[in-house]
Design a protein around this motif. Structure first.
Motif, mmCIF file in Angstrom:
data_model
loop_
_atom_site.group_PDB
_atom_site.id
_atom_site.type_symbol
_atom_site.label_atom_id
_atom_site.label_comp_id
_atom_site.label_asym_id
_atom_site.label_seq_id
_atom_site.Cartn_x
_atom_site.Cartn_y
_atom_site.Cartn_z
ATOM 1 N N ALA A 404 0.851 -1.196 0.000
ATOM 2 C CA ALA A 404 0.000 0.000 0.000
ATOM 3 C C ALA A 404 0.885 1.244 0.000
ATOM 4 N N LYS A 405 0.699 2.102 -0.988
ATOM 5 C CA LYS A 405 1.535 3.302 -1.108
ATOM 6 C C LYS A 405 0.895 4.479 -0.387
ATOM 7 N N ASP A 406 1.743 5.292 0.199
ATOM 8 C CA ASP A 406 1.298 6.522 0.834
ATOM 9 C C ASP A 406 0.905 7.542 -0.234
ATOM 10 N N SER A 407 -0.025 8.442 0.101
ATOM 11 C CA SER A 407 -0.467 9.450 -0.886
ATOM 12 C C SER A 407 0.708 10.309 -1.361
ATOM 13 N N ASN A 408 1.617 10.632 -0.480
ATOM 14 C CA ASN A 408 2.796 11.417 -0.871
ATOM 15 C C ASN A 408 3.663 10.662 -1.877
ATOM 16 N N ASP A 409 3.812 9.338 -1.657
ATOM 17 C CA ASP A 409 4.599 8.528 -2.583
ATOM 18 C C ASP A 409 3.948 8.485 -3.967
ATOM 19 N N ILE A 410 2.601 8.381 -3.982
ATOM 20 C CA ILE A 410 1.887 8.344 -5.272
ATOM 21 C C ILE A 410 2.081 9.660 -6.020
ATOM 22 N N LEU A 411 1.917 10.799 -5.303
ATOM 23 C CA LEU A 411 2.100 12.112 -5.930
ATOM 24 C C LEU A 411 3.533 12.298 -6.426
ATOM 25 N N ASN A 412 4.496 11.828 -5.650
ATOM 26 C CA ASN A 412 5.902 11.930 -6.064
ATOM 27 C C ASN A 412 6.172 11.112 -7.324
ATOM 28 N N SER A 413 5.590 9.902 -7.392
ATOM 29 C CA SER A 413 5.786 9.071 -8.590
ATOM 30 C C SER A 413 5.126 9.707 -9.811
ATOM 31 N N TRP A 414 3.928 10.325 -9.623
ATOM 32 C CA TRP A 414 3.269 11.037 -10.740
ATOM 33 C C TRP A 414 4.143 12.206 -11.202
ATOM 34 N N ALA A 415 4.652 12.960 -10.253
ATOM 35 C CA ALA A 415 5.490 14.110 -10.604
ATOM 36 C C ALA A 415 6.734 13.651 -11.366
ATOM 37 N N ALA A 416 7.328 12.539 -10.922
ATOM 38 C CA ALA A 416 8.517 12.011 -11.607
ATOM 39 C C ALA A 416 8.157 11.544 -13.018
#
Length: 445
Positions: A404-416
């Motif tokens: 399960a990914k944290d919301s911050n991790d998901i946003l960081n991966s989208w930004a990358a």
């Protein structure tokens, strides 16, 4: 000082005369004369085979007022030479006990006392009194003896550990084994001994019957294997065998290293999956000697290959090898066979988690050749031990291996991802612009 010879008549008269000479020398502070008188008394008693008189004189001389340390040391050392000459076991035990009582509490004969206790413990063990022998040995803390040779200290502690293991006192065996640092076995024995500085304790030479450092290393790890076998700590047993395998005398002899390498392989397979086990597994696979036992090399390769292992096929291939393998005369047993199957199941679950993000419990059970309940139990155990991350949806019957990914991790991966996409667009525009310029230049020509 007139020395009285043994054949000068009455033993008691000779001893009396020597006692007077010893008294004058002791009160005068003459160390050499006192030592000579004391040793001469013991020699006369020994040659006359008067063992009771010998014991009495040892006690008497040690209790005399202002007795010199050098005289007591010489007396104890000389009397110890007579122990093996005693005619009966009872006489031997009595002499050892007398010397033990005389040397008790005297720091200048602590090494002699340790050797006496060791002899007495050996006699007790031969009589079947192992618990008494262990208690006797534990009275002595040789690690505090500065003048005792390093190899003799280690041998004494290892004897303490062995007796505790024979008594099945595993807690005390572990405590005693920790007094020995494994780094001491890696010391370079070829280096010259440093000359003691002024004021340092002079270290005595070890007796001839004390094993060498490398032999002690093997004894130490064999005792630790006995201890860890009680706990079924397969990884530590494997590490102990690995240390024995590295001893030069073992590695140079195929008759010795082949059985040890086989045991290393078995205990590696039986060990639960963790970073230490993986490291040992890979280092063992790189060993060139493993090609001599090719079937074990194939067994280890199956564990590092990301493929599901069929338990029935593996067991049929290695059943005879497994049942014939023994550890200090004991078979690996049913418990080890159950653990082997569990390790195979754990390996298979790890492989499945690499290939599947989500899988039904029914399909998981089919791949593992288990029932759904057993598959779920093994998966749950691995999650609890943190060997992998998984969630089970029991109503749906689905196991999910995605973390399960944290919301911050998901946003960081989208930004990358967006950043990489924009870089790609920019490079594409640059290439298009470059091609257009080249074509325009070509048209002008």
């Amino acid at each position: 000082m007139v020395m009285v010879m043994g054949n000068a008549g009455n033993l008691d008269a000779a001893i009396e005369q020597l006692l007077n000479a010893e008294k004058h020398a002791r009160l005068a502070g003459d160390v050499a004369a006192t030592r000579n008188a004391v040793t001469e008394i013991l020699r006369l008693c020994f040659e006359a085979r008067a063992w009771k008189t010998l014991n009495d004189q040892i006690v008497l001389l040690s209790k005399r007022r202002g007795q010199l340390k050098q005289a007591v040391t010489a007396m104890v050392q000389q009397a110890m030479q007579y122990i093996d000459e005693t005619p009966h076991l009872e006489t031997r035990i009595e002499l050892i006990k007398t010397l033990n009582s005389v040397s008790a509490g005297k720091i200048y004969v602590e090494i002699e006392r340790a050797r006496l206790i060791k002899k007495l413990a050996k006699i007790k063990e031969e009589q079947g009194l192992v618990a008494e022998a262990a208690d006797l040995m534990q009275e002595i803390a040789v690690e505090t003896f500065g003048a005792m040779a390093k190899t003799e200290k280690i041998a004494f502690i290892l004897e303490q550990v062995r007796l505790c293991l024979d008594c099945e006192d595993y807690v005390r065996a572990q405590i005693l084994s920790r007094k020995i640092s494994t780094r001491v076995f890696d010391a370079d024995a070829s280096k010259e001994k440093k000359k003691p500085k002024e004021g340092d304790n002079v270290v005595e030479e070890a007796p001839a019957d004390i094993p060498s450092l490398l032999e002690l290393k093997q004894i130490y790890y064999e005792l630790m294997i006995r201890y860890y076998s009680h706990k079924n700590d397969y990884l530590e047993i494997c590490r102990c065998y690995k240390a024995i395998y590295e001893i030069p005398s073992v590695k140079e002899n195929p008759a010795k290293w082949i059985p040890i390498l086989r045991k290393i392989c078995w205990y590696l397979v039986l060990s639960p999956h963790d970073p230490m086990q993986s490291s040992l597994l890979n280092s063992t696979l790189e060993d060139k000697n493993l090609s001599e036992i090719s079937n074990f090399k194939l067994l280890l390769k199956q564990l590092v290959t990301m493929e599901v292992i069929q338990w029935t096929t593996l067991w049929d291939a290695y059943k005879d090898e497994f049942e014939n393998e023994n550890n200090f005369g004991k078979k690996l047993g049913e418990k080890a066979a159950e653990d082997l199957r569990e390790r195979v199941v754990e390996h298979n679950i790890l492989v499945i988690s690499k290939y599947y993000a989500r899988i039904t419990l029914k399909r998981l059970a089919e791949l593992l050749c288990l029932s759904s309940q057993e598959a779920e139990k093994h998966l749950s155990d691995m999650v609890v031990s943190k060997a992998l991350v998984a969630k089970i949806d029991r109503p749906m019957g689905i196991a999910c291996f995605q973390t399960a990914k944290d919301s911050n991790d998901i946003l960081n991966s989208w930004a990358a991802n967006l950043e990489r996409l924009l870089d790609l667009v920019e490079k594409s525009c640059h290439q298009i612009h470059k091609e257009t310029m080249v074509h325009k230049a070509a048209l002008k020509v």
